[in-house]
Design a protein around this motif. Structure first.
Motif, short mmCIF file in Angstrom:
data_model
loop_
_atom_site.label_atom_id
_atom_site.label_comp_id
_atom_site.label_asym_id
_atom_site.label_seq_id
_atom_site.Cartn_x
_atom_site.Cartn_y
_atom_site.Cartn_z
N LEU A 132 -7.27 6.04 -1.24
CA LEU A 132 -7.43 7.04 0.03
C LEU A 132 -5.91 7.19 0.88
CD1 LEU A 132 -10.82 5.53 1.37
CD2 LEU A 132 -10.45 7.91 0.27
N PHE A 133 -5.39 6.14 0.83
CA PHE A 133 -3.95 6.00 1.64
C PHE A 133 -3.05 7.15 0.72
CE2 PHE A 133 -0.32 3.38 3.28
CZ PHE A 133 -0.02 4.21 4.01
N SER A 134 -3.35 7.49 -0.43
CA SER A 134 -2.25 8.28 -1.38
C SER A 134 -2.58 9.89 -0.87
CB SER A 134 -2.44 8.18 -2.71
OG SER A 134 -3.88 8.42 -3.44
N ARG A 135 -3.66 10.04 -0.16
CA ARG A 135 -4.00 11.55 0.04
C ARG A 135 -3.01 12.11 1.16
NH1 ARG A 135 -6.02 12.71 -4.16
NH2 ARG A 135 -4.84 10.96 -4.70
N LEU A 136 -2.12 11.08 1.65
CA LEU A 136 -1.06 11.67 2.79
C LEU A 136 -0.28 12.59 1.93
CD1 LEU A 136 -0.32 8.21 4.55
CD2 LEU A 136 -1.39 10.27 5.35
N LEU A 173 7.36 6.79 5.91
CA LEU A 173 6.78 5.57 5.57
C LEU A 173 7.87 4.69 4.79
CD1 LEU A 173 3.11 5.94 5.03
CD2 LEU A 173 4.35 5.37 7.05
N ILE A 223 4.74 10.51 2.59
CA ILE A 223 4.96 9.03 2.55
C ILE A 223 6.38 8.74 2.40
CG2 ILE A 223 4.55 7.14 0.73
CD1 ILE A 223 1.80 8.26 0.23
N ALA A 253 0.62 3.82 -2.86
CA ALA A 253 -0.25 5.26 -2.45
C ALA A 253 1.09 6.50 -3.02
CB ALA A 253 -0.37 5.30 -1.00
N PHE A 265 0.76 -1.06 -0.03
CA PHE A 265 0.12 -0.01 0.04
C PHE A 265 0.65 1.24 0.10
CE2 PHE A 265 -3.80 -2.45 1.69
CZ PHE A 265 -4.82 -2.14 0.61
N VAL A 266 2.07 1.11 0.74
CA VAL A 266 2.84 2.47 1.00
C VAL A 266 3.37 2.74 -0.82
CG1 VAL A 266 4.74 3.29 1.73
CG2 VAL A 266 3.48 1.80 2.93
N ALA A 298 -8.83 1.58 -0.99
CA ALA A 298 -7.75 1.84 0.22
C ALA A 298 -6.50 2.46 -0.30
CB ALA A 298 -7.71 0.47 0.71
N ALA A 299 -6.27 2.10 -1.54
CA ALA A 299 -4.93 2.62 -2.04
C ALA A 299 -4.96 4.11 -2.13
CB ALA A 299 -4.43 1.81 -3.21
#
Length: 356
Positions: A280-284, A293, A289, A90, A86-87, A277-278
């Protein structure tokens, strides 16, 4: 040709948003002496890649390798690798949005859709895309960075960054681990493919960092440092977009593989949930990131790769060495038992019958 495909898989999975934009290179190689840590990191990454290709070829791909090496723990490890993916996934999506802010988030959604289309052919789809795009990307990097020979970091770093060099190699190995294990089935010369990839990745990293450090602190502190250097050049934005696409498919591969065992609507629902999910996670955002991360990914990658290598090359040999001894002891015990059984009747015959 298959060896070349193996090399471009390794390169294409590495030179994504963080690499070609300079963001992850600045994060991991922020010392005053970048050539040596880049060399060490590229050598270590090439070694990891070659070993993973070899292991994957022996056990028939990603799923087969996990089952062979980790037995009952394979499903848990597969889930952990998928979560770790996911990291970088994203990060690629965040890179697309940072590169084309006026088109966000439409472009990142299109990137997900295109990657899913490529992955319908598995690692063969990834290798075909990389075979087309990687030469273009490398040509762009070397042409734009030609003549840049200043590698002094504008910050106050004085160490050689060996720890970061190892983490960077391990992070990339974790990102590509599922793809490399699966691609190993079709790469006849893993060490040749990995060595070629390592040399080109090292040269590209040194070229990009040379441009960034020559520009100064303003580029060094930008969210996409190489983009800052190449500001005003639309062709660079196109090149970065292509680079993101090559790595996005590789990072999505283990995520979508987790839904492979499901049937019908459940599979489509699982894949949809994973993609959402991927996204939404990219909104960081790309910078957060990469900064917070990616180093954790490096630590996890080092652990997972070493576990694979240990189980394949060390544990197996130790088990084989111990197992024959146990078998010999067992056989020896059986032989002794048989001797006893064979001699008992003979001894019994020699004992005089009692006289009445």
């Amino acid at each position: 040709m298959k060896t070349l495909r193996g090399a471009v898989i390794v390169i294409g999975g590495t030179i994504g948003a963080g690499f070609i934009s300079g963001a992850e290179l600045v994060r991991f190689f922020h010392t005053q002496n970048i050539i040596f840590p880049i060399f060490v990191s590229s050598f270590l990454f090439a070694l990891f890649a070659a070993l993973l290709l070899l292991i994957g070829r022996k056990h028939g791909g990603y799923d087969g390798t996990l089952r062979a090496l980790f037995k009952g723990a394979a499903p848990a490890l597969k889930t952990m690798i998928a979560l770790a993916s996911f990291v970088p996934c994203a990060g690629m999506l965040a890179g697309l949005d940072a590169l084309w802010p006026e088109s966000a988030p439409l472009l990142s959604l299109c990137g997900l859709a295109l990657s899913c289309a490529v992955l319908r052919r598995g690692t063969k789809g990834i290798s075909s895309v990389n075979l087309l795009l990687v030469p273009i990307l490398l040509g762009f990097v070397f042409l734009c960075g030609r003549g840049e020979k200043m590698f002094a970091c504008p910050s106050a770093g004085t160490d050689y960054g060996m720890g970061n060099a190892v983490l960077y190699a391990s992070m990339n190995a974790l990102l590509l681990l599922p793809v490399l294990l699966d691609a190993g089935k079709d790469v006849p010369h893993p060490f040749v493919a990995s060595a070629l990839a390592g040399v080109l990745i090292a040269a590209g990293a040194a070229t990009i960092l040379g441009c960034i450090y020559r520009e100064g602190a303003s580029a060094f502190n930008a969210e996409m440092p190489f983009l800052y250097v190449m500001r005003g050049k639309t062709v660079f934005s196109v090149a970065v977009t292509l680079a993101i696409f090559t790595s996005l498919a590789a990072s999505l591969f283990p995520l979508l593989e987790t839904a492979k065992g499901l049937l019908g609507k459940k599979r489509y629902a699982a894949k949809g949930g994973i993609l959402l999910a991927a996204f939404l996670f990219s909104r960081l955002g790309l910078k957060d990131i990469v900064t917070y991360l990616y180093p954790a990914e490096g630590i996890l990658g080092l652990v997972v790769v070493l576990l694979c290598v240990f189980n394949e090359y060390l544990f197996e040999k130790h088990h084989k060495k111990v197992h024959p001894r146990g078998k010999q002891a067992q056989d020896g015990g059986g032989a002794h038992h048989e001797v006893e059984l064979e001699h008992l009747p003979a001894v019994h015959d020699q004992i005089a019958e009692p006289r009445l």
